[in-house]
Every structure is written in C-alpha cells, then in structure tokens.
Motif scaffolding. Structure first.
Motif, PDB file in Angstrom:
ATOM      1  N   ASN A  60       0.824  -1.202   0.000  1.00  0.00           N
ATOM      2  CA  ASN A  60       0.000   0.000   0.000  1.00  0.00           C
ATOM      3  C   ASN A  60       0.862   1.258   0.000  1.00  0.00           C
ATOM      4  O   ASN A  60       0.549   2.253  -0.674  1.00  0.00           O
ATOM      5  CB  ASN A  60      -0.923  -0.008   1.223  1.00  0.00           C
ATOM      6  N   ARG A  61       1.972   1.215   0.760  1.00  0.00           N
ATOM      7  CA  ARG A  61       2.857   2.387   0.819  1.00  0.00           C
ATOM      8  C   ARG A  61       3.501   2.637  -0.537  1.00  0.00           C
ATOM      9  O   ARG A  61       3.621   3.790  -0.975  1.00  0.00           O
ATOM     10  CB  ARG A  61       3.937   2.161   1.893  1.00  0.00           C
ATOM     11  N   ARG A  89       2.198   1.734  -3.387  1.00  0.00           N
ATOM     12  CA  ARG A  89       1.117   2.167  -4.283  1.00  0.00           C
ATOM     13  C   ARG A  89       0.899   3.682  -4.153  1.00  0.00           C
ATOM     14  O   ARG A  89       0.792   4.394  -5.162  1.00  0.00           O
ATOM     15  CB  ARG A  89      -0.179   1.419  -3.938  1.00  0.00           C
ATOM     16  N   TYR A  90       0.858   4.171  -2.912  1.00  0.00           N
ATOM     17  CA  TYR A  90       0.705   5.612  -2.705  1.00  0.00           C
ATOM     18  C   TYR A  90       1.935   6.375  -3.215  1.00  0.00           C
ATOM     19  O   TYR A  90       1.807   7.482  -3.760  1.00  0.00           O
ATOM     20  CB  TYR A  90       0.469   5.928  -1.229  1.00  0.00           C
ATOM     21  N   SER A  91       3.093   5.792  -3.036  1.00  0.00           N
ATOM     22  CA  SER A  91       4.313   6.442  -3.525  1.00  0.00           C
ATOM     23  C   SER A  91       4.272   6.602  -5.041  1.00  0.00           C
ATOM     24  O   SER A  91       4.698   7.632  -5.581  1.00  0.00           O
ATOM     25  CB  SER A  91       5.550   5.627  -3.125  1.00  0.00           C
ATOM     26  N   ALA A 117       1.595   6.920  -6.863  1.00  0.00           N
ATOM     27  CA  ALA A 117       0.647   8.008  -7.149  1.00  0.00           C
ATOM     28  C   ALA A 117       1.313   9.363  -6.925  1.00  0.00           C
ATOM     29  O   ALA A 117       1.125  10.301  -7.712  1.00  0.00           O
ATOM     30  CB  ALA A 117      -0.588   7.868  -6.254  1.00  0.00           C
ATOM     31  N   ILE A 118       2.112   9.475  -5.865  1.00  0.00           N
ATOM     32  CA  ILE A 118       2.825  10.722  -5.581  1.00  0.00           C
ATOM     33  C   ILE A 118       3.829  11.035  -6.682  1.00  0.00           C
ATOM     34  O   ILE A 118       3.888  12.160  -7.203  1.00  0.00           O
ATOM     35  CB  ILE A 118       3.531  10.631  -4.212  1.00  0.00           C
ATOM     36  N   TYR A 177       4.928  16.626  -2.725  1.00  0.00           N
ATOM     37  CA  TYR A 177       4.425  15.878  -1.571  1.00  0.00           C
ATOM     38  C   TYR A 177       5.608  15.432  -0.704  1.00  0.00           C
ATOM     39  O   TYR A 177       6.740  15.362  -1.165  1.00  0.00           O
ATOM     40  CB  TYR A 177       3.674  14.627  -2.028  1.00  0.00           C
ATOM     41  N   ASN A 230       7.191  12.319   0.662  1.00  0.00           N
ATOM     42  CA  ASN A 230       7.163  10.889   0.347  1.00  0.00           C
ATOM     43  C   ASN A 230       8.161  10.164   1.249  1.00  0.00           C
ATOM     44  O   ASN A 230       9.121   9.541   0.794  1.00  0.00           O
ATOM     45  CB  ASN A 230       7.502  10.678  -1.127  1.00  0.00           C
ATOM     46  N   TYR A 256       4.557  -2.548  -7.775  1.00  0.00           N
ATOM     47  CA  TYR A 256       4.625  -1.137  -7.358  1.00  0.00           C
ATOM     48  C   TYR A 256       6.076  -0.680  -7.163  1.00  0.00           C
ATOM     49  O   TYR A 256       6.401   0.492  -7.396  1.00  0.00           O
ATOM     50  CB  TYR A 256       3.796  -0.911  -6.102  1.00  0.00           C
ATOM     51  N   GLU A 278      -7.643  -1.493 -10.498  1.00  0.00           N
ATOM     52  CA  GLU A 278      -6.247  -1.375 -10.085  1.00  0.00           C
ATOM     53  C   GLU A 278      -5.310  -1.727 -11.229  1.00  0.00           C
ATOM     54  O   GLU A 278      -4.256  -1.096 -11.396  1.00  0.00           O
ATOM     55  CB  GLU A 278      -5.977  -2.273  -8.871  1.00  0.00           C
TER      56      GLU A 278
END
Length: 475
Positions: free
Chosen positions: A181-182, A184-186, A188-189, A200, A202, A226, A260
């Motif tokens: 999940n981390r 995945r968010y990275s 997106a950032i 952001y 990160n 990811y 996804e």
C-alpha cells in the motif's frame, strides 16, 4: 427536498437496492418509526429522478401528517431519521462485500464467548477462502493478517506458552500489506509530481526500496509491481525498469481488480508518453502495443465502456505511428463501446482525425463542421484539427477567423490548465506565422525555425516543422 442529502443519496441506488432498503427499514430490528416508512413509501415511487414538483415538502408533509399545519422542521426530523437509516444501509452493503472481514468479526465473537469448536471451524473456513482467492492484491494481505491475528489471539487464551506460527503469519502479512500500500501511494505521488508539478512528502520510500534490494519479495506481486513502477519514475533513463514492469503486469494482472490493473498500466503508458515528449520516438510502437493489449484484454474499459479520453489517446497514438488501417478498424469495431453520453462526438472527431491523416482534408472538414463538442479535452483537439485542416486546404479566410476565435477561447476559458493554454497559444501563434509565410508576408523562415526550435511548450510540433519544410522547399 429535491436538493436534500436524502434525495441525492437515494438517486444513486439501483432498483434492486431500493427494494432491499425498503425491506431494511421495514424491519423492526432497524427501525420502529412508522413515519419513516410512510415517508419512504411516498417518495420511492419517484425513483430515480425524484422531480422537484413530485417531492415537494408541503405536499409530502400533508400525506405524512394529514390534518396538521405544515411544519418544515417536523418533516426534516423524519427525513433525518430516514437519512440515518440510509447511511447505515450503505455501510451494510459495503460490509457485505468483504466476506473475510465478516468472518474476522465472527471469529472475534466466537473467541470472546469461548466457543472454541465454532471458532476453529470458522477459522479453517476463512483460511481456505483465502487460499482459494484468485486476488493477491493489497487487500488480500490485510485480510490474511486479520485471519492470522484471530488465530494468534485465540492461541493466547487457550495455550499461552505454546509457539504460534500465526504470530509470524500475522506480522508478515501486515508487512506485505504496508509495503504494497505504501508503494502504491508512492507511485501516485511520483506520478502527480511528474505530470502536475505538485510536491508531496514521500517519507520512507528510499528506505523501503533499500529494504527490498536486500530482501527478496519478488514473489509478492503487489510489492514487485509497485516497486517497479516507482523505479520507472526514479530511474527513468533505464528503460529496463519499464520493460520489466510490463513483464510483471502481463504475468500477474489477473491477481488484481480491473480498476487497479488499469491504474498500473496507466503508469506504463505515461512512461511512454514522457519518453515521446522527450523526443524518443522509439517508444511510439511500445505505446501503441500497450493500447492494443489493453483493448484486447478489455483492461482499458471502465464499467464496460471506453472513455472518450482513452479513444482519443488510442487514435492519436495509432495515427502518429502510421497505423491508419488499424485505426479505422478500431473506430468502427468499438464505436458502440464508447460511453453513450459522448459516443457521437468522440466517434466523429476521431474519424475526422483519421481522414486528416489520410490527407482527405475535405472529408475531415465536413465531419468537423457537423458535430458540436462541449467537452474541453475534445474541444481543444477539435479546434487544433480544424485549424490544421484549413491550413492544408489553404482556406485563408476561415483560417485567420479561427485563429482569432481560438486565441480568445484559450485566454478566457479558466478551466484550461496553464500548461495546455501556453502550448496551444504557441501552436496558434506559429501556425498563423506559417500561413503568413506561405502567403508571402514578411516572415523569415530561418528566424521562424529558430524561434520554434527554442520553444519548450508547443502542441503539434512535428506537424509544424513538416509544414515549414514544405513551404521552404517551394520558395
């Protein structure tokens, strides 16, 4: 009532959900307020539109509270109670979707009541369901963590000094969930920082990537994919990251929900687009190949439909790659799969673009003049295409008229991003100079070439240089 939270939310329910909600509020376990049932019975017949004249507050009040003087607040109390029930119902719908989470809560209940036999039976059932799950996405590891956490906590109450493998399983899967999940968010950032120039924090990404360099977790698809996406941003010069990403996606895409998978492939598409923007034309076949793959596997479809943006991107890439026959076949075969709300304008615009690339300029012009496009994304493309068509047909009068109209549109429309505004204003400016050069006005071709060459942001640059060269060859 028309603009209330209650009505706005009810509009989103399907016919099946409306029937279920009716049963939900009829149950004494959830609701004992008869006025709530009456209110819903009156308004549900107007689903899904709930026109203002049909759900008028005074009219509804007179039926829920007959022979009483209209009191808006009294009606609002009943509406509020119905809204609370509706929100609970929506939560219940979401709860029903996650079978493992339901089992996790049931395991909590059995454990707290010391119902060991039933606990162990349900634990076996949950583990088997996880084992047979086709999805190995981020949520899979969180669900696996919950199940093994249940097993570990149960072992503490029954055999507190025994060694429990569930403890290690619970910790491992929590780590897999966090890392997936981390990352995945990275991703997106990194994407937003690259495309939108946003900034952001990160934190920990470097540490996570360093950890993964020293620990082999390639067998965890969500982590390996990811991680690979991150590297396409952080080490963009190394195209091997891009190629390995596509290999992983091809191998593991069945492990993730459709939405996804689309997001994952979007990172791959964006890598190609960034390379093309940097002048690396060798990535054009890669881009077209990805689009063909996404169409063939139906990954690119959203709720069964192609978005007009995707259609435009696909056609633009294919035409740029010279695949005219494939483009025509694609548009005709998939016309009915374009979102109906935008189908006609999307089809006409992209067919016009196809005719333009086939040098059938009169056909392109006829199509462009026959359609009205309200979407900004398409409107920009349509105006560019129309200006280029007038140029190719040497229609100077409508050309210069459109130059003025297009320039004013770009300057006044506040919905257009600054980047797009600048790139399109530059396109209009230098396309106008090309026409002036062609008509024999005092424009120095060498100075014009130098000006364009030093511009950082200009739309349709290859076409502009092509037209400049054609004009110079005729001088």
């Amino acid at each position: 009532m028309f603009k209330s939270k209650l009505i706005s939310t009810l509009r989103t329910l399907s016919g099946k959900e409306i029937r279920k909600f009716d049963a939900y509020i009829q149950s004494p376990f959830f609701n004992s307020n008869k006025k709530v049932i009456e209110l819903f019975g009156l308004i549900r017949k107007f689903h899904p539109d709930y026109p203002d004249n049909k759900v008028d507050a005074e009219v509804i009040f007179s039926k829920v509270f007959p022979h009483e003087k209209f009191e808006e607040q009294k009606l609002r109390y009943v509406m509020s109670d119905l809204t609370v029930l509706l929100e609970d119902f929506l939560s219940y719908i979401e709860f029903e979707k996650n079978e493992i989470y339901k089992k996790h809560l049931l395991l909590n209940a059995y454990d707290s009541r010391s119902l060991d036999k039933f606990f162990l039976s349900k634990l076996d059932e949950a583990r088997l369901e996880q084992k047979n799950s086709l999805a190995k996405d981020v949520n899979y590891f969180f669900n696996q963590h919950l199940v093994e956490e249940n097993a570990y906590l149960h072992s503490l109450s029954t055999k507190p000094r025994s060694i429990s493998s569930s403890l290690q399983e619970a910790v491992d899967n929590l780590d897999y969930y966090y890392l997936s999940n981390r990352l995945r968010y990275s991703c997106a950032i990194l994407s937003r920082e690259t495309l939108l120039q946003e900034k952001y924090n990160n934190y920990f990404l470097d540490q996570i990537l360093e950890f993964l360099r020293n620990h082999d977790l390639e067998n965890i698809p969500s982590i390996s994919i990811y991680r690979q996406i991150s590297l396409t941003y952080l080490d963009a010069e190394n195209a091997d990251h891009f190629r390995k990403l596509n290999t992983l996606l091809d191998k593991y895409s069945d492990n993730f929900p459709a939405e996804e998978v689309r997001d994952m492939y979007t990172h791959s598409l964006n890598y190609c687009l960034r390379k093309l923007d940097g002048g690396q034309e060798e990535f054009l076949p890669e881009l077209v190949g990805l689009y063909k793959l996404l169409i063939r596997k139906e990954i690119i479809f959203e709720n069964g439909w192609l978005t007009p943006e995707d259609v435009k991107n696909i056609v633009t890439a294919a035409l740029r790659g010279g695949e005219l026959a494939w483009t025509e076949e694609f548009l005709k075969e998939y016309k009915d799969r374009i979102n109906p709300e935008y189908r006609d304008s999307a089809f006409v615009y992209n067919m016009a673009n196809l005719h333009f690339h086939k040098k059938e300029f009169s056909k392109a012009l006829k199509l462009m003049q026959a359609v009205e496009i309200n979407d900004i994304y398409y409107n920009l493309g349509a105006k560019v295409l129309l200006l280029k068509t007038y140029f190719e047909l040497n229609e100077s009068e409508p050309f210069f008229s459109l130059v003025d109209a297009f320039s004013n549109y770009l300057k006044r429309n506040k919905l257009i991003s600054d980047t797009k505004r600048i790139t399109h204003l530059n396109f209009v400016k230098y396309t106008k100079k090309l026409m002036q050069l062609r008509l024999g006005h005092h424009v120095n071709p060498e100075e014009l070439r130098s000006e364009i060459h030093h511009l950082k942001n200009i739309a349709n640059l290859p076409w502009i240089f092509e037209k400049l060269e054609e004009i110079e060859n005729k001088m």
